[in-house]
Design a protein around this motif. Structure first.
Motif, PDB file in Angstrom:
ATOM      1  N   ASP A 216       0.684  -1.147  -0.070  1.00 26.66           N
ATOM      2  CA  ASP A 216      -0.175   0.171   0.171  1.00 26.66           C
ATOM      3  C   ASP A 216       0.869   1.218   0.026  1.00 26.66           C
ATOM      4  OD1 ASP A 216      -2.373  -1.364   0.031  1.00 26.66           O
ATOM      5  OD2 ASP A 216      -2.985  -1.265   2.081  1.00 26.66           O
TER       6      ASP A 216
ATOM      7  N   HIS B  21       2.494   1.655  -3.454  1.00 24.04           N
ATOM      8  CA  HIS B  21       1.484   2.070  -4.417  1.00 24.04           C
ATOM      9  C   HIS B  21       1.229   3.475  -4.478  1.00 24.04           C
ATOM     10  CE1 HIS B  21      -2.325   1.824  -6.551  1.00 24.04           C
ATOM     11  NE2 HIS B  21      -2.852   2.815  -5.581  1.00 24.04           N
ATOM     12  N   GLN B  22       1.252   4.122  -3.231  1.00 23.48           N
ATOM     13  CA  GLN B  22       0.898   5.585  -3.057  1.00 23.48           C
ATOM     14  C   GLN B  22       2.140   6.354  -3.725  1.00 23.48           C
ATOM     15  OE1 GLN B  22      -1.758   7.048  -2.526  1.00 23.48           O
ATOM     16  NE2 GLN B  22      -2.913   5.417  -1.984  1.00 23.48           N
TER      17      GLN B  22
ATOM     18  N   ALA C  44      -5.388  -8.852  -3.972  1.00 23.60           N
ATOM     19  CA  ALA C  44      -5.994  -7.642  -3.870  1.00 23.60           C
ATOM     20  C   ALA C  44      -5.592  -6.566  -4.053  1.00 23.60           C
ATOM     21  CB  ALA C  44      -7.074  -7.899  -3.064  1.00 23.60           C
ATOM     22  N   ALA C  45      -4.389  -6.521  -3.205  1.00 22.13           N
ATOM     23  CA  ALA C  45      -3.393  -5.218  -3.361  1.00 22.13           C
ATOM     24  C   ALA C  45      -2.727  -5.158  -4.450  1.00 22.13           C
ATOM     25  CB  ALA C  45      -2.244  -5.290  -2.185  1.00 22.13           C
TER      26      ALA C  45
ATOM     27  N   ALA D 268      -3.849  -6.517  -7.451  1.00 23.89           N
ATOM     28  CA  ALA D 268      -5.155  -6.071  -8.547  1.00 23.89           C
ATOM     29  C   ALA D 268      -5.303  -4.585  -8.482  1.00 23.89           C
ATOM     30  CB  ALA D 268      -6.203  -6.754  -8.224  1.00 23.89           C
ATOM     31  N   ARG D 269      -5.421  -4.006  -7.259  1.00 24.52           N
ATOM     32  CA  ARG D 269      -5.812  -2.804  -7.117  1.00 24.52           C
ATOM     33  C   ARG D 269      -4.589  -1.813  -7.549  1.00 24.52           C
ATOM     34  NH1 ARG D 269      -4.152   0.406  -2.173  1.00 24.52           N
ATOM     35  NH2 ARG D 269      -4.886   2.302  -2.497  1.00 24.52           N
ATOM     36  N   HIS D 270      -3.440  -2.218  -7.231  1.00 21.47           N
ATOM     37  CA  HIS D 270      -2.173  -1.337  -7.926  1.00 21.47           C
ATOM     38  C   HIS D 270      -2.256  -1.232  -9.354  1.00 21.47           C
ATOM     39  CE1 HIS D 270       1.870   0.440  -8.566  1.00 21.47           C
ATOM     40  NE2 HIS D 270       1.947  -0.611  -9.102  1.00 21.47           N
ATOM     41  N   LYS D 271      -2.445  -2.463  -9.876  1.00 22.46           N
ATOM     42  CA  LYS D 271      -2.292  -2.548 -11.346  1.00 22.46           C
ATOM     43  C   LYS D 271      -3.849  -1.880 -12.122  1.00 22.46           C
ATOM     44  CE  LYS D 271       1.562  -4.830 -11.518  1.00 22.46           C
ATOM     45  NZ  LYS D 271       2.450  -4.320 -12.118  1.00 22.46           N
ATOM     46  N   ALA D 272      -4.826  -1.952 -11.541  1.00 20.54           N
ATOM     47  CA  ALA D 272      -6.020  -1.391 -12.100  1.00 20.54           C
ATOM     48  C   ALA D 272      -5.882   0.497 -11.967  1.00 20.54           C
ATOM     49  CB  ALA D 272      -7.114  -1.710 -11.250  1.00 20.54           C
ATOM     50  N   GLU D 273      -5.206   0.755 -10.665  1.00 22.58           N
ATOM     51  CA  GLU D 273      -5.206   2.252 -10.715  1.00 22.58           C
ATOM     52  C   GLU D 273      -3.958   2.701 -11.517  1.00 22.58           C
ATOM     53  OE1 GLU D 273      -5.203   3.396  -6.432  1.00 22.58           O
ATOM     54  OE2 GLU D 273      -7.004   2.303  -6.226  1.00 22.58           O
TER      55      GLU D 273
END
Length: 191
Positions: free
Chosen positions: A59, A62-63, A118-119, A121-126
């Motif tokens: 996380d 990612h930021q 999930a982390a 997938a979220r990173h790749k989607a964002e």
């Protein structure tokens, strides 16, 4: 990282550094705790499991990554936003991730973890969403579907640049990405 306390943010930053430098399999609990700079009790208070520690590190990464991609993006129209992004990725790969994508490394180390999946997938989607913003800047007159196709192509190009940086070097991967971006933009915008 919204909702995280300052202490949790500091720990997650240190966890990111620990895992980026040591990998996900190597550091034991004592090494992770030492890298986090807190007592074992405090570490487990904020990150009760190894999986939580990895997700906290991801996380934080990612930021930082998305902020880095967006930093100083020039306005469009034209290819400048895309080429800027390629240079930002090259700098990131040189300075922060010379061994490759931390998200894919985490997934490889913990393939059965739904939280880590999930982390990632979220990173790749964002990341793809940020690239869609760059496509919007580069080609604001295109329809949403055509901009979406550009964003998809840019995302695949981005992922290739990240992967190739670890094996070919960041500069070589960036040079190839610049050529590919020009092809993508020319073919998709001129259609």
């Amino acid at each position: 990282m919204c909702g995280m306390t300052n202490t949790a943010q500091q720990i997650s930053a240190r966890l990111e550094s620990c895992f980026a430098h040591s990998g996900f399999a190597e550091p034991g609990v004592d090494a992770v705790r030492a890298a986090a700079g807190v007592s074992l009790r405090t570490l487990y208070k904020y990150f009760p499991s190894r999986e939580d520690m990895v997700v906290g590190a991801l996380d934080h990464r990612h930021q930082r990554y998305l902020e880095g991609l967006k930093e100083g993006v020039p306005d469009g129209p034209g290819p400048a936003p895309i080429h800027h992004m390629i240079e930002r990725v090259a700098a990131w790969m040189t300075d922060e991730a010379s061994t490759g994508c931390l998200f894919l490394s985490a997934l490889a180390a913990h393939p059965g973890s739904a939280a880590i999946q999930a982390a990632v997938a979220r990173h790749k989607a964002e990341t793809r969403a940020v690239l869609a913003e760059f496509a919007q800047r580069a080609a604001p007159a295109l329809s949403g579907a055509r901009r979406g196709a550009i964003a998809d192509a840019l995302f695949v190009m981005h992922e290739g640049q990240v992967a190739a940086s670890a094996t070919c070097g960041a500069e070589s991967a960036a040079n190839a990405a610049h050529s590919l971006a020009d092809t993508i933009l020319t073919e998709r915008v001129m259609q």
